[in-house]
Design a protein around this motif. Sequence first.
Motif, PDB file in Angstrom:
ATOM      1  N   ALA A  60     -10.935   2.282 -10.445  1.00 24.20           N
ATOM      2  CA  ALA A  60     -11.863   3.316  -9.990  1.00 24.20           C
ATOM      3  C   ALA A  60     -11.165   4.039  -8.836  1.00 24.20           C
ATOM      4  N   GLU A  61     -11.775   5.093  -8.327  1.00 26.11           N
ATOM      5  CA  GLU A  61     -11.166   5.816  -7.209  1.00 26.11           C
ATOM      6  C   GLU A  61     -10.961   4.847  -6.033  1.00 26.11           C
ATOM      7  N   GLY A  62      -9.742   4.711  -5.604  1.00 28.93           N
ATOM      8  CA  GLY A  62      -9.445   3.831  -4.462  1.00 28.93           C
ATOM      9  C   GLY A  62      -9.388   2.350  -4.810  1.00 28.93           C
ATOM     10  N   VAL A  63      -9.589   1.988  -6.091  1.00 31.44           N
ATOM     11  CA  VAL A  63      -9.514   0.567  -6.495  1.00 31.44           C
ATOM     12  C   VAL A  63      -8.353   0.417  -7.480  1.00 31.44           C
ATOM     13  N   PHE A  64      -7.320  -0.283  -7.044  1.00 31.79           N
ATOM     14  CA  PHE A  64      -6.089  -0.321  -7.828  1.00 31.79           C
ATOM     15  C   PHE A  64      -6.091  -1.433  -8.869  1.00 31.79           C
ATOM     16  N   ASP A  65      -5.405  -1.179  -9.976  1.00 28.20           N
ATOM     17  CA  ASP A  65      -5.068  -2.230 -10.941  1.00 28.20           C
ATOM     18  C   ASP A  65      -3.820  -2.907 -10.371  1.00 28.20           C
ATOM     19  N   MET A  66      -4.020  -4.042  -9.719  1.00 25.91           N
ATOM     20  CA  MET A  66      -2.944  -4.638  -8.916  1.00 25.91           C
ATOM     21  C   MET A  66      -1.749  -5.075  -9.761  1.00 25.91           C
ATOM     22  N   GLU A  67      -2.043  -5.586 -10.952  1.00 29.70           N
ATOM     23  CA  GLU A  67      -0.941  -6.037 -11.810  1.00 29.70           C
ATOM     24  C   GLU A  67      -0.052  -4.841 -12.176  1.00 29.70           C
ATOM     25  N   ASP A  68      -0.713  -3.730 -12.517  1.00 29.25           N
ATOM     26  CA  ASP A  68       0.046  -2.536 -12.886  1.00 29.25           C
ATOM     27  C   ASP A  68       0.791  -1.977 -11.677  1.00 29.25           C
ATOM     28  N   LEU A  69       0.132  -1.968 -10.520  1.00 28.44           N
ATOM     29  CA  LEU A  69       0.788  -1.468  -9.299  1.00 28.44           C
ATOM     30  C   LEU A  69       2.082  -2.258  -9.026  1.00 28.44           C
ATOM     31  N   ARG A  70       1.990  -3.579  -9.126  1.00 33.32           N
ATOM     32  CA  ARG A  70       3.181  -4.405  -8.836  1.00 33.32           C
ATOM     33  C   ARG A  70       4.285  -4.142  -9.855  1.00 33.32           C
TER      34      ARG A  70
END
Length: 200
Positions: A60-70
């Motif tokens: 969502a806006e401002g909520v990251f998909d952490m696995e994808d970010l890494r």
Amino acid sequence: MQHIYQQGRNGYTLLLLHGTGGTEQDLIGLAKEIDAGANILSVRGQVLENGMPRFFRRVAEGVFDMEDLRFRTDELYQFVQEAAWQYDFNPSKVIAIGYSNGANIAGNLLFRHKNALLGAILHHPMVPDRDVTLPSLANVHVWIGAGTNDFMCSPQESEELEKLLQEAGATVETAWFNNGHQLTMSEVQAAKAWYKANIK
Ligand code: MLT
């Protein structure tokens, strides 16, 4: 990765990372304003959100998909190392310039990879990851353009980011602006003055 490379003459390389919905063209003019003599490596985010390029997925806006970010951060790190070899620039003289989503992945490069960047100009970044131990960032110089009224990132979060980077050993300067999440010319001029004083 889709990108633009322009050879400069002073040995520094500006890694340009656009905001959501941007392209690798967006920050070229800004980069020339900051350091007209530097090489430019400008990358297009590979994730599409309703047709808008981004550097990693979000829930969502401002909520990251952490696995994808890494995953995407490590991929970008690899890409820059390979580009340094391909275009023959010095990988220890790379300064990221990122806005919004681009600033967030630039921040995460610092959070995950020692020696990824000599410096970073982060326009309206957030804290990218709260579950990682930062590497030593001694001799890394970071400028944060923060908003007193940025709907994406509260002043507290900007201060938290500054503190995390400082605790890892980076030299950090935060400048405050009152234009929401926007990137304005006065912010670019402030970043330029910092760059001249701290990078070259
Ligand atoms: C992000 O997803 O990186 C932030 O929400 C900023 C944005 O891209 O709008």
